[in-house]
Design a protein around this motif. Sequence first.
Motif, PDB file in Angstrom:
ATOM      1  N   PRO A 216       0.223   1.070  -7.246  1.00 10.48           N
ATOM      2  CA  PRO A 216       0.375   1.136  -5.798  1.00 10.48           C
ATOM      3  C   PRO A 216       0.435  -0.278  -5.230  1.00 10.48           C
ATOM      4  N   CYS A 217       1.378  -0.537  -4.318  1.00 12.90           N
ATOM      5  CA  CYS A 217       1.539  -1.909  -3.834  1.00 12.90           C
ATOM      6  C   CYS A 217       2.355  -1.923  -2.545  1.00 12.90           C
ATOM      7  N   GLY A 218       1.937  -2.762  -1.603  1.00 18.79           N
ATOM      8  CA  GLY A 218       2.668  -2.944  -0.358  1.00 18.79           C
ATOM      9  C   GLY A 218       3.252  -4.332  -0.234  1.00 18.79           C
ATOM     10  N   GLY A 219       3.533  -4.991  -1.374  1.00 23.90           N
ATOM     11  CA  GLY A 219       4.067  -6.337  -1.350  1.00 23.90           C
ATOM     12  C   GLY A 219       5.564  -6.382  -1.530  1.00 23.90           C
ATOM     13  N   THR A 220       6.112  -7.594  -1.528  1.00 21.28           N
ATOM     14  CA  THR A 220       7.538  -7.792  -1.763  1.00 21.28           C
ATOM     15  C   THR A 220       7.753  -8.199  -3.218  1.00 21.28           C
ATOM     16  N   HIS A 221       8.902  -7.818  -3.763  1.00 21.68           N
ATOM     17  CA  HIS A 221       9.153  -8.027  -5.186  1.00 21.68           C
ATOM     18  C   HIS A 221      10.616  -8.385  -5.434  1.00 21.68           C
ATOM     19  N   VAL A 222      10.855  -9.003  -6.575  1.00 23.56           N
ATOM     20  CA  VAL A 222      12.222  -9.333  -6.975  1.00 23.56           C
ATOM     21  C   VAL A 222      12.923  -8.064  -7.437  1.00 23.56           C
ATOM     22  N   ARG A 223      14.235  -8.153  -7.637  1.00 24.01           N
ATOM     23  CA  ARG A 223      15.015  -6.973  -8.026  1.00 24.01           C
ATOM     24  C   ARG A 223      14.800  -6.604  -9.492  1.00 24.01           C
TER      25      ARG A 223
END
Length: 240
Positions: free
Chosen positions: A202-209
């Motif tokens: 579970p995560c509400g962060g931004t991530h690379v493709r």
Amino acid sequence: MVHSIADSRVGAQISAYLDDTYLEQVDTRVIAVGETDGAPWAAVEHCLFHPQGGGQPADRGWLGDVEVLPVRERESGLVVAMAAEGGGLPDLAVGEWVRARIDLRDRMLHAALHTAGHLVEAVGRTQGWEMVGSIHFPGQARIEFQAPHADARLGDPDGREEVTAVLRAAVAGAVADDLPVSARYLPDGRRVVHLDALHSAPCGGTHVRSLGDLADVVLPTLKVKKGRIRVSYTATHRSR
């Protein structure tokens, strides 16, 4: 890129920073204005700004030409933009159009560090460890684990370097394989980020493709303190 919203209605806030890590600008409308502790704020419909949280720092952003700091407003739960230190917020009204913009270079660094943190967690779990803490700030990024069972390798410098070498090899392999990174929402509304079949959380962060977007992923030799295994790391975003 500029994303313009054509709908004539002012609706609930959309977390655009979760929908597209690489969206740099958006033309959107103000959906709420207010004050917190005497400091004015404005919330926009399509919110590009990731507020500090989940171990990830806040984005650097602008409303119009004014630099703002995004924070999550306590009562409404909205991500609101407040003037950065030394500045003044534009005089905005609900329904007014405004251009929101982020510092994309900062965003890409934050996304790379957050994604690399998930990868470090994944390879640490292959050692039987359990994650107990994480932070993804530049210069401070680390994942902390506990080992449910004693691991003799952690008791001396050579053993710790041996284990770190295993982690480094696993991280490098996943990056070389360019595993895809994706997110989906569970029926209860939680957002889960996947590193292909390697890991999910579970995560509400931004991530690379995909993990191939990561560059300069470095793991210094891990440390053990007060029963916690600290795996520090650095990472950047590969040039686009």
